[in-house]
Design an enzyme around this catalytic site. Structure first.
Site, PDB file in Angstrom:
ATOM      1  N   ASP A  86      48.963  -4.380  45.055  1.00 17.45           N
ATOM      2  CA  ASP A  86      49.397  -5.779  45.184  1.00 17.45           C
ATOM      3  C   ASP A  86      50.922  -5.849  45.089  1.00 17.45           C
ATOM      4  OD1 ASP A  86      49.372  -8.542  45.414  1.00 17.45           O
ATOM      5  OD2 ASP A  86      48.934  -8.889  43.292  1.00 17.45           O
ATOM      6  N   ASN A 128      49.120 -11.410  32.745  1.00 16.26           N
ATOM      7  CA  ASN A 128      47.772 -11.955  32.883  1.00 16.26           C
ATOM      8  C   ASN A 128      46.764 -10.836  33.128  1.00 16.26           C
ATOM      9  OD1 ASN A 128      45.897 -12.930  35.566  1.00 16.26           O
ATOM     10  ND2 ASN A 128      45.565 -13.932  33.608  1.00 16.26           N
ATOM     11  N   HIS A 129      47.202  -9.806  33.858  1.00 18.55           N
ATOM     12  CA  HIS A 129      46.311  -8.711  34.219  1.00 18.55           C
ATOM     13  C   HIS A 129      47.099  -7.407  34.284  1.00 18.55           C
ATOM     14  CE1 HIS A 129      47.834 -10.586  38.003  1.00 18.55           C
ATOM     15  NE2 HIS A 129      48.209  -9.338  38.216  1.00 18.55           N
ATOM     16  N   ASP A 226      54.435 -14.758  35.051  1.00 16.89           N
ATOM     17  CA  ASP A 226      53.513 -14.857  36.176  1.00 16.89           C
ATOM     18  C   ASP A 226      52.192 -15.505  35.748  1.00 16.89           C
ATOM     19  OD1 ASP A 226      52.828 -13.994  38.979  1.00 16.89           O
ATOM     20  OD2 ASP A 226      51.307 -12.832  37.927  1.00 16.89           O
ATOM     21  N   GLU A 233      44.125 -18.973  29.300  1.00 14.51           N
ATOM     22  CA  GLU A 233      42.700 -19.293  29.335  1.00 14.51           C
ATOM     23  C   GLU A 233      41.991 -18.741  28.100  1.00 14.51           C
ATOM     24  OE1 GLU A 233      40.386 -18.136  32.665  1.00 14.51           O
ATOM     25  OE2 GLU A 233      41.750 -19.000  34.141  1.00 14.51           O
ATOM     26  N   GLU A 268      55.478 -19.751  36.024  1.00 14.59           N
ATOM     27  CA  GLU A 268      54.781 -20.068  37.270  1.00 14.59           C
ATOM     28  C   GLU A 268      53.502 -20.819  36.897  1.00 14.59           C
ATOM     29  OE1 GLU A 268      52.950 -17.787  41.186  1.00 14.59           O
ATOM     30  OE2 GLU A 268      52.575 -17.000  39.184  1.00 14.59           O
ATOM     31  N   HIS A 334      58.130 -15.662  47.059  1.00 10.97           N
ATOM     32  CA  HIS A 334      57.506 -14.434  47.539  1.00 10.97           C
ATOM     33  C   HIS A 334      56.051 -14.637  47.958  1.00 10.97           C
ATOM     34  CE1 HIS A 334      56.501 -14.950  43.372  1.00 10.97           C
ATOM     35  NE2 HIS A 334      55.575 -14.019  43.425  1.00 10.97           N
TER      36      HIS A 334
END
Length: 568
Positions: A86, A128-129, A226, A233, A268, A334
């Site tokens: 990614d 986040n990941h 990000d 959550e 973001e 982006h």
């Protein structure tokens, strides 16, 4: 005795009116309030060693270009080790530098050279990941009782809403994927090779603090956080409307500033205006900056249709924030231009005007093109758009290459279409690399090919888009009230003209922008007699003998006026 009596008389007079603390201009100490932020990816910016990929030393070579442009802050996309599935947002080591881009020593030199030029660096913080190739996840899927198992989110069965809440609809089918090794499902808001971290686990939070502390020690001035809503959550509370833990943002802000007092976090978070206070904090104790996605989406509707009413409403709805908080405005970033908060009819109108082919659209919500192609390379529209960007009440963010009017490559998948190599010269591979070919194709043909669009050519042309944007940045820096003051949208008598007035510390500024492809007359009041000084052309200076004033703007025209000498 006489002296004592005189003092007894004078002291009360001298101290009269001194029962209040002197006013503090603390907002001027927040560097992010008026900074020009430039977003780039090291791998596509400049190759220094001829291997076909940009690198840290290549970026160092181009720092003077950014300084001449007027950049204050460089925002770096992820540069840590990554499988690259990614484009670097699948991080495999939070403490390293991808060897394809350079070494830790190269990064240290970059920080030194940036500081020497009076600039700052913020970096993407992608927490986040992780990548599924990260050692933590490899360990987590080795057994159900593994050391790092609870660093991720697991479920023995696939939840009922597992096919909802995908970040990339149309490309991504689920947010829960079965792990064949342990026969349980792991949670991932993004692609399946990006498992979400579990921030309900205190060890994950502690590790995040170490990551932040490490990069602050390397010279970073802040972070672009990000996917903020997904970080906070609460696991297993649903993928459509999960519970959110906003205390996380206060904690991460507090920790970051405990290590570096002036460090800033740019979030973001594509949220409704009423939700923004949860991210900024009631008194500005949350993250300092956020992208104003809500206003941005309605701005593109205005660009596409000329209808300013939804954009004006969006600006008004996002105007009330804490004094220490700031919006960040952008024209391109982006990712795709997200239009998800527009109505279906509004979104279709933007599609029709700016991305009519389905190949130009993405994720059922956005457009994967750069600004110049979206505006048919109309120089008037591009100038007006950038003049507006620099005059919106917040910190402006520029995407690399947009200052040249670079195009996109729709042959590349998804968001890679707007991530092509920077076009420096008319030499081979646009001067990006001396290799036979770049790792990602350089745009070589047509109106947006590097022979027509490149930095060297435009720097030598006093009428180019690049030199005009550099001039805009210079003027923007002479108008601190935009980032520090209060703003008011003025009535102009024309539905096509947007007028904004700023006030700060006795200074006032008025900017006007015509969204129509035809001349429009704007009439407005300055509240009394005074002078209007045209910041672009002194021939446009005006002496106002009464409150009312009118002028004609050409098609897609814009004017900036310094207001002086107001006499009510």
């Amino acid at each position: 005795m006489r002296i004592i009596c005189l003092l007894l008389i004078l002291v009360p007079l001298l101290t009269k009116g001194q029962d209040k603390v002197a006013p503090r201009k603390f907002k001027e100490n927040y560097w992010y309030k008026n900074s020009i932020i430039y977003n780039l990816e090291i791998g596509v910016f400049k190759d220094s060693d001829g291997d076909g990929r940009g690198d840290i030393n290549g970026l160092i070579q181009k720092l003077d270009y950014l300084k001449m442009l007027g950049v204050d802050v460089i925002w770096l996309a992820p540069f840590q080790p990554s499988p690259g599935a990614d484009d670097g947002y699948d991080v495999a080591d939070y403490y390293g530098v991808d060897p394809k881009l350079g070494t830790a020593g190269d990064f240290a030199e970059l920080m030194y050279q940036v500081r020497k030029r009076g600039m700052r660096v913020i970096m993407d913080l992608v927490i986040n990941h992780t990548s599924d190739q990260h050692p933590w996840f490899k360990n987590a899927r080795s057994a159900r009782n593994a050391r790092y198992r609870d660093w991720y989110v697991w479920s023995p069965k696939k939840p009922r809403d597992g096919d909802k809440g995908m970040v990339f609809p149309g490309v991504q089918n689920t947010v829960w994927t079965l792990d064949s090794a342990t026969n349980e499902y792991y949670y991932h808001r993004f692609y399946k090779f990006q498992p979400d971290l579990n921030f309900m686990n205190p060890e994950v939070m502690q590790e995040t603090q170490r990551i932040i502390g490490y990069w602050l020690n390397q010279g970073i001035s802040g972070f672009r956080l990000d996917a903020v809503p997904f970080i906070i959550e609460v696991p297993h509370t649903g993928s459509e409307k999960p519970k959110l833990d906003f205390d996380f943002l206060k904690d991460i802000r507090q920790f970051t500033q405990s290590r570096q007092a002036d460090a800033a976090i740019l979030g973001e978070a594509n949220v409704e205006p009423k939700e923004s206070v949860n991210y900024f904090g009631e008194n500005g104790e949350g993250i300092q900056l956020m992208f104003n996605f809500f206003a941005n989406q309605h701005l593109f509707y205005a660009f596409a249709t000329g209808d300013l009413k939804p954009f004006k409403k969006a600006m008004e709805e996002t105007s009330e924030i804490s004094q220490s908080s700031q919006w960040a405005y952008f024209l391109r970033n982006h990712d795709e231009i997200d239009l998800g908060r527009l109505t279906d009819r509004q979104r279709q109108r933007v599609y029709d005007a700016m991305g009519p082919d389905t190949n130009m659209q993405l994720y059922d919500r956005g457009i994967r093109r750069r600004l110049a192609p979206m505006m048919n390379n109309d120089r008037r529209r591009l100038e007006m758009a950038y003049s507006l960007l620099f005059s919106l009440p917040g910190a402006p963010v520029i995407r690399y290459g947009e200052e040249l009017g670079m195009g996109d490559d729709l042959r590349l998948k998804e968001r890679l279409s707007v991530r092509t190599p920077m076009q420096w010269t008319s030499a081979k591979n646009a001067g990006f690399t001396t290799a036979d070919s770049a790792f990602r194709p350089v745009i070589g043909d047509g109106a947006y090919g590097f022979m027509n669009i490149n930095a060297e050519k435009q720097w030598r042309d006093s009428s180019s888009l690049l030199t005009r944007i550099a001039a805009m940045i210079n003027i923007r820096k002479a108008c601190p009230e935009i980032g520090l003051g209060t703003s008011t949208i003025l009535e102009t008598g024309s539905e096509d003209v947007l007028a904004i007035r700023y006030y700060y510390d006795g200074k006032s500024l008025i900017t006007l922008h015509n969204f129509a492809n035809a001349p429009r007359k704007a009439a407005f009041s300055i509240g009394g007699r005074g002078n209007l000084y045209d910041l672009w052309d002194k021939k446009g200076d005006q002496v106002i003998e009464n409150a009312g004033f009118s002028l004609e703007l050409p098609a897609y025209g814009y004017r900036w006026f310094r207001v002086d000498g107001i006499l009510p």
